[in-house]
Design a protein around this motif. Structure first.
Motif, short mmCIF file in Angstrom:
data_model
loop_
_atom_site.label_atom_id
_atom_site.label_comp_id
_atom_site.label_asym_id
_atom_site.label_seq_id
_atom_site.Cartn_x
_atom_site.Cartn_y
_atom_site.Cartn_z
N GLY A 134 0.80 -1.23 0.00
CA GLY A 134 0.00 0.00 0.00
C GLY A 134 0.83 1.27 0.00
O GLY A 134 0.48 2.25 -0.67
N VAL A 135 1.92 1.26 0.74
CA VAL A 135 2.79 2.44 0.79
C VAL A 135 3.43 2.67 -0.57
O VAL A 135 3.46 3.80 -1.09
CB VAL A 135 3.86 2.28 1.88
N ALA A 136 3.95 1.61 -1.17
CA ALA A 136 4.59 1.73 -2.48
C ALA A 136 3.60 2.19 -3.54
O ALA A 136 3.94 2.98 -4.43
CB ALA A 136 5.21 0.39 -2.89
N GLU A 137 2.37 1.71 -3.45
CA GLU A 137 1.33 2.13 -4.41
C GLU A 137 1.06 3.62 -4.30
O GLU A 137 1.00 4.34 -5.30
CB GLU A 137 0.06 1.34 -4.18
N MET A 138 0.91 4.11 -3.07
CA MET A 138 0.64 5.54 -2.87
C MET A 138 1.81 6.40 -3.35
O MET A 138 1.62 7.40 -4.05
CB MET A 138 0.35 5.81 -1.39
N LEU A 139 3.03 5.99 -3.01
CA LEU A 139 4.20 6.77 -3.42
C LEU A 139 4.43 6.68 -4.93
O LEU A 139 4.94 7.62 -5.54
CB LEU A 139 5.43 6.32 -2.65
N GLY A 140 4.04 5.56 -5.52
CA GLY A 140 4.13 5.45 -6.98
C GLY A 140 3.18 6.42 -7.66
O GLY A 140 3.53 7.05 -8.66
N GLU A 141 1.96 6.56 -7.12
CA GLU A 141 1.01 7.54 -7.64
C GLU A 141 1.56 8.96 -7.48
O GLU A 141 1.42 9.79 -8.38
CB GLU A 141 -0.34 7.42 -6.92
#
Length: 277
Positions: free
Chosen positions: A192-199
Protein backbone atom coordinates in the motif's frame (compact mmCIF):
# COMPACT_ATOMS: atom_id res chain seq x y z
CA UNK A 1 22.40 4.70 5.40
CA UNK A 2 18.98 6.30 4.95
CA UNK A 3 18.69 10.00 5.67
CA UNK A 4 15.30 10.41 7.33
CA UNK A 5 15.53 12.80 10.29
CA UNK A 6 12.82 11.83 12.79
CA UNK A 7 11.29 14.29 15.23
CA UNK A 8 8.09 16.01 16.19
CA UNK A 9 6.04 19.13 16.60
CA UNK A 10 7.57 20.59 19.75
CA UNK A 11 6.26 22.60 22.66
CA UNK A 12 7.72 26.12 22.64
CA UNK A 13 6.72 26.96 26.21
CA UNK A 14 9.62 29.02 27.50
CA UNK A 15 10.55 30.44 24.12
CA UNK A 16 10.58 29.43 20.47
CA UNK A 17 14.13 28.09 20.64
CA UNK A 18 14.72 27.68 24.38
CA UNK A 19 11.51 25.74 24.97
CA UNK A 20 11.48 24.07 21.57
CA UNK A 21 15.03 22.73 21.80
CA UNK A 22 14.50 21.60 25.39
CA UNK A 23 11.45 19.60 24.31
CA UNK A 24 13.31 18.25 21.28
CA UNK A 25 16.07 16.92 23.53
CA UNK A 26 13.52 15.39 25.90
CA UNK A 27 11.83 13.38 23.14
CA UNK A 28 14.98 12.56 21.15
CA UNK A 29 14.01 14.60 18.09
CA UNK A 30 16.39 14.88 15.13
CA UNK A 31 14.17 17.54 13.51
CA UNK A 32 11.42 19.82 14.77
CA UNK A 33 8.26 21.57 13.63
CA UNK A 34 7.06 24.76 15.34
CA UNK A 35 4.34 27.36 15.25
CA UNK A 36 5.82 30.85 14.93
CA UNK A 37 2.58 32.54 16.00
CA UNK A 38 -0.61 31.55 17.80
CA UNK A 39 -2.03 28.62 15.76
CA UNK A 40 -5.63 29.57 16.59
CA UNK A 41 -5.56 33.36 16.11
CA UNK A 42 -5.37 35.80 13.21
CA UNK A 43 -2.93 38.10 15.00
CA UNK A 44 0.75 37.90 14.06
CA UNK A 45 3.75 38.67 16.21
CA UNK A 46 7.39 39.46 15.60
CA UNK A 47 9.96 37.02 16.84
CA UNK A 48 12.82 37.40 19.29
CA UNK A 49 16.09 37.75 17.30
CA UNK A 50 18.03 36.00 20.07
CA UNK A 51 15.66 33.01 20.02
CA UNK A 52 15.74 32.94 16.22
CA UNK A 53 19.53 32.80 16.28
CA UNK A 54 19.53 29.91 18.77
CA UNK A 55 17.19 27.94 16.51
CA UNK A 56 19.31 28.62 13.40
CA UNK A 57 22.48 27.57 15.21
CA UNK A 58 21.04 24.40 16.76
CA UNK A 59 21.81 22.27 13.72
CA UNK A 60 18.40 20.56 13.60
CA UNK A 61 16.21 20.66 10.49
CA UNK A 62 13.37 23.06 11.34
CA UNK A 63 9.94 23.41 9.74
CA UNK A 64 7.21 25.95 10.53
CA UNK A 65 3.47 25.29 10.40
CA UNK A 66 0.93 27.98 9.51
CA UNK A 67 -2.07 28.56 11.81
CA UNK A 68 -5.08 26.30 11.42
CA UNK A 69 -7.46 29.00 10.15
CA UNK A 70 -5.67 29.44 6.81
CA UNK A 71 -7.97 28.53 3.92
CA UNK A 72 -7.40 29.84 0.41
CA UNK A 73 -10.57 28.10 -0.77
CA UNK A 74 -12.89 29.98 1.59
CA UNK A 75 -15.72 32.08 0.09
CA UNK A 76 -15.37 34.48 3.04
CA UNK A 77 -13.29 37.53 2.13
CA UNK A 78 -12.01 38.04 5.67
CA UNK A 79 -10.72 34.45 5.80
CA UNK A 80 -9.04 34.84 2.43
CA UNK A 81 -7.38 38.13 3.37
CA UNK A 82 -6.31 36.76 6.74
CA UNK A 83 -4.88 33.64 5.09
CA UNK A 84 -2.65 35.73 2.84
CA UNK A 85 -1.39 37.69 5.85
CA UNK A 86 -0.71 34.57 7.94
CA UNK A 87 1.11 32.66 5.21
CA UNK A 88 3.21 35.68 4.23
CA UNK A 89 4.08 36.19 7.91
CA UNK A 90 4.94 32.50 8.47
CA UNK A 91 7.16 32.44 5.38
CA UNK A 92 9.02 35.52 6.64
CA UNK A 93 9.41 34.08 10.12
CA UNK A 94 10.43 30.77 8.56
CA UNK A 95 13.33 32.51 6.84
CA UNK A 96 14.30 34.18 10.11
CA UNK A 97 14.53 30.87 11.98
CA UNK A 98 16.21 29.03 9.11
CA UNK A 99 13.23 26.78 8.33
CA UNK A 100 13.56 24.34 5.45
CA UNK A 101 9.82 24.55 4.77
CA UNK A 102 6.53 26.09 5.85
CA UNK A 103 3.52 23.74 6.02
CA UNK A 104 0.09 24.96 4.94
CA UNK A 105 -3.18 23.02 4.72
CA UNK A 106 -4.59 22.88 1.21
CA UNK A 107 -7.97 24.12 2.40
CA UNK A 108 -11.66 23.65 1.70
CA UNK A 109 -14.14 25.07 -0.80
CA UNK A 110 -16.67 25.26 2.10
CA UNK A 111 -19.91 26.31 0.31
CA UNK A 112 -18.65 27.22 -3.16
CA UNK A 113 -17.64 25.15 -6.18
CA UNK A 114 -14.29 23.44 -6.37
CA UNK A 115 -13.51 25.41 -9.53
CA UNK A 116 -14.12 28.75 -7.79
CA UNK A 117 -12.01 27.68 -4.83
CA UNK A 118 -9.09 26.66 -7.05
CA UNK A 119 -9.28 30.02 -8.84
CA UNK A 120 -8.89 31.66 -5.44
CA UNK A 121 -5.92 29.43 -4.68
CA UNK A 122 -4.29 30.57 -7.91
CA UNK A 123 -5.05 34.27 -7.37
CA UNK A 124 -3.94 34.42 -3.75
CA UNK A 125 -1.35 31.72 -3.19
CA UNK A 126 0.60 31.96 -6.45
CA UNK A 127 1.80 35.54 -5.71
CA UNK A 128 3.07 34.38 -2.30
CA UNK A 129 5.08 31.62 -3.97
CA UNK A 130 6.60 34.20 -6.31
CA UNK A 131 7.73 36.24 -3.28
CA UNK A 132 9.85 33.40 -1.85
CA UNK A 133 13.56 34.13 -2.37
CA UNK A 134 16.00 31.67 -3.89
CA UNK A 135 17.11 30.38 -0.49
CA UNK A 136 13.55 29.50 0.55
CA UNK A 137 11.81 28.26 2.58
CA UNK A 138 9.61 26.12 0.36
CA UNK A 139 5.86 26.13 0.95
CA UNK A 140 4.72 22.58 1.79
CA UNK A 141 1.14 21.80 0.80
CA UNK A 142 -0.55 19.34 3.17
CA UNK A 143 -3.62 17.41 1.90
CA UNK A 144 -6.33 16.70 4.47
CA UNK A 145 -8.35 13.61 5.40
CA UNK A 146 -11.19 14.29 2.93
CA UNK A 147 -13.82 15.59 5.32
CA UNK A 148 -16.30 18.15 4.01
CA UNK A 149 -15.33 20.03 0.85
CA UNK A 150 -11.56 19.62 1.20
CA UNK A 151 -9.67 20.55 -1.97
CA UNK A 152 -6.96 17.91 -1.54
CA UNK A 153 -7.17 14.55 0.20
CA UNK A 154 -5.89 11.85 -2.15
CA UNK A 155 -2.71 12.04 -4.21
CA UNK A 156 -4.80 12.50 -7.34
CA UNK A 157 -6.34 15.65 -5.87
CA UNK A 158 -2.90 17.25 -5.88
CA UNK A 159 -2.79 17.37 -9.68
CA UNK A 160 -5.44 20.10 -10.16
CA UNK A 161 -4.17 21.98 -7.11
CA UNK A 162 -0.59 22.13 -8.37
CA UNK A 163 -1.87 22.96 -11.85
CA UNK A 164 -3.68 25.96 -10.36
CA UNK A 165 -0.30 27.02 -8.96
CA UNK A 166 1.39 26.47 -12.35
CA UNK A 167 3.51 23.73 -10.75
CA UNK A 168 5.51 26.50 -9.12
CA UNK A 169 8.97 25.21 -8.04
CA UNK A 170 8.40 26.48 -4.49
CA UNK A 171 5.13 24.51 -4.15
CA UNK A 172 6.27 21.31 -2.44
CA UNK A 173 4.51 18.71 -0.31
CA UNK A 174 3.99 17.46 3.23
CA UNK A 175 2.01 14.22 3.42
CA UNK A 176 0.28 13.16 6.63
CA UNK A 177 -0.02 9.37 6.92
CA UNK A 178 -3.22 9.60 8.98
CA UNK A 179 -4.78 11.94 6.41
CA UNK A 180 -3.75 9.78 3.45
CA UNK A 181 -5.10 6.62 5.11
CA UNK A 182 -8.36 8.28 6.12
CA UNK A 183 -8.72 9.66 2.58
CA UNK A 184 -8.58 6.15 1.13
CA UNK A 185 -4.92 5.25 0.52
CA UNK A 186 -4.65 1.86 2.25
CA UNK A 187 -1.14 2.14 3.64
CA UNK A 188 -1.74 -0.91 5.84
CA UNK A 189 -2.33 -3.25 2.89
CA UNK A 190 0.64 -5.20 1.47
CA UNK A 191 2.31 -2.86 -1.02
CA UNK A 192 0.00 0.00 0.00
CA UNK A 193 2.79 2.44 0.79
CA UNK A 194 4.59 1.73 -2.48
CA UNK A 195 1.33 2.13 -4.41
CA UNK A 196 0.64 5.54 -2.87
CA UNK A 197 4.20 6.77 -3.42
CA UNK A 198 4.13 5.45 -6.98
CA UNK A 199 1.01 7.54 -7.64
CA UNK A 200 2.76 10.53 -6.09
CA UNK A 201 5.70 10.08 -8.46
CA UNK A 202 3.29 10.32 -11.38
CA UNK A 203 1.43 13.39 -10.09
CA UNK A 204 4.13 15.42 -8.32
CA UNK A 205 7.58 13.89 -8.73
CA UNK A 206 10.36 15.19 -6.51
CA UNK A 207 8.19 17.53 -4.41
CA UNK A 208 7.91 15.58 -1.13
CA UNK A 209 9.81 17.39 1.66
CA UNK A 210 8.24 16.16 4.91
CA UNK A 211 5.94 13.45 6.25
CA UNK A 212 3.68 13.91 9.25
CA UNK A 213 4.04 10.41 10.70
CA UNK A 214 0.80 9.62 12.49
CA UNK A 215 -1.14 6.40 12.94
CA UNK A 216 -4.93 6.60 12.48
CA UNK A 217 -7.68 5.91 15.02
CA UNK A 218 -10.18 5.11 12.25
CA UNK A 219 -10.40 2.71 9.32
CA UNK A 220 -9.12 3.41 5.83
CA UNK A 221 -11.44 5.73 3.92
CA UNK A 222 -13.18 7.04 7.05
CA UNK A 223 -12.35 10.67 6.16
CA UNK A 224 -11.81 11.28 9.88
CA UNK A 225 -8.74 13.22 10.96
CA UNK A 226 -7.94 11.49 14.26
CA UNK A 227 -4.28 10.80 14.94
CA UNK A 228 -3.03 7.81 16.93
CA UNK A 229 0.36 6.82 18.34
CA UNK A 230 2.65 4.86 16.03
CA UNK A 231 1.62 1.19 15.83
CA UNK A 232 -1.49 1.71 17.97
CA UNK A 233 -3.92 2.52 15.15
CA UNK A 234 -5.29 0.99 11.97
CA UNK A 235 -2.13 1.69 9.95
CA UNK A 236 0.18 -0.24 12.27
CA UNK A 237 3.96 -0.04 12.59
CA UNK A 238 5.22 -1.90 9.49
CA UNK A 239 3.99 0.65 6.91
CA UNK A 240 6.22 3.29 8.52
CA UNK A 241 9.22 1.03 7.89
CA UNK A 242 8.04 0.59 4.29
CA UNK A 243 7.73 4.36 4.00
CA UNK A 244 11.33 4.96 5.07
CA UNK A 245 12.70 2.28 2.75
CA UNK A 246 11.11 3.71 -0.38
CA UNK A 247 13.38 5.70 -2.74
CA UNK A 248 10.86 8.57 -2.90
CA UNK A 249 11.33 9.34 0.81
CA UNK A 250 15.13 9.40 0.99
CA UNK A 251 16.15 12.64 2.69
CA UNK A 252 12.57 13.38 3.77
CA UNK A 253 11.99 14.33 7.43
CA UNK A 254 9.37 12.47 9.50
CA UNK A 255 7.52 14.54 12.10
CA UNK A 256 5.10 13.00 14.62
CA UNK A 257 1.89 14.80 15.59
CA UNK A 258 0.63 12.04 17.84
CA UNK A 259 -1.43 12.12 21.07
CA UNK A 260 0.10 12.42 24.51
CA UNK A 261 2.93 14.32 26.09
CA UNK A 262 6.70 13.96 26.15
CA UNK A 263 6.83 10.32 27.28
CA UNK A 264 4.48 9.14 24.51
CA UNK A 265 6.23 11.31 21.92
CA UNK A 266 9.59 9.87 22.93
CA UNK A 267 8.19 6.33 22.54
CA UNK A 268 6.83 7.13 19.07
CA UNK A 269 10.14 8.60 17.94
CA UNK A 270 12.12 5.67 19.35
CA UNK A 271 9.86 3.22 17.51
CA UNK A 272 10.26 5.12 14.23
CA UNK A 273 14.04 5.09 14.67
CA UNK A 274 13.94 1.30 15.14
CA UNK A 275 11.77 0.93 12.05
CA UNK A 276 14.20 3.11 10.09
CA UNK A 277 16.86 0.55 11.15
Amino acid sequence: MRNNPIGGHVSIAGGLATGGLRYAAEIGAEMIQVFVTNPRAWAVNDGDPAEDAKLREAGLPVFAHTPYMVNFGSPTEATLTGSVTLVRHTLRRGREIGAAGVVVHTGSAVSQSRESALRQVRENLLPLLDEIPDDGPDLLLEPMAGQGQMLCATVQDLGPYLEALEFHPRACLCLDTCHMFAAGHDLAAPGGVAEMLGELDQVAPGRLRMIHANDCKDVCGSKKDRHENIGAGHIGAQPFADLMRHPATDGVSLCIETPGKADKHREDIELLKKLRG
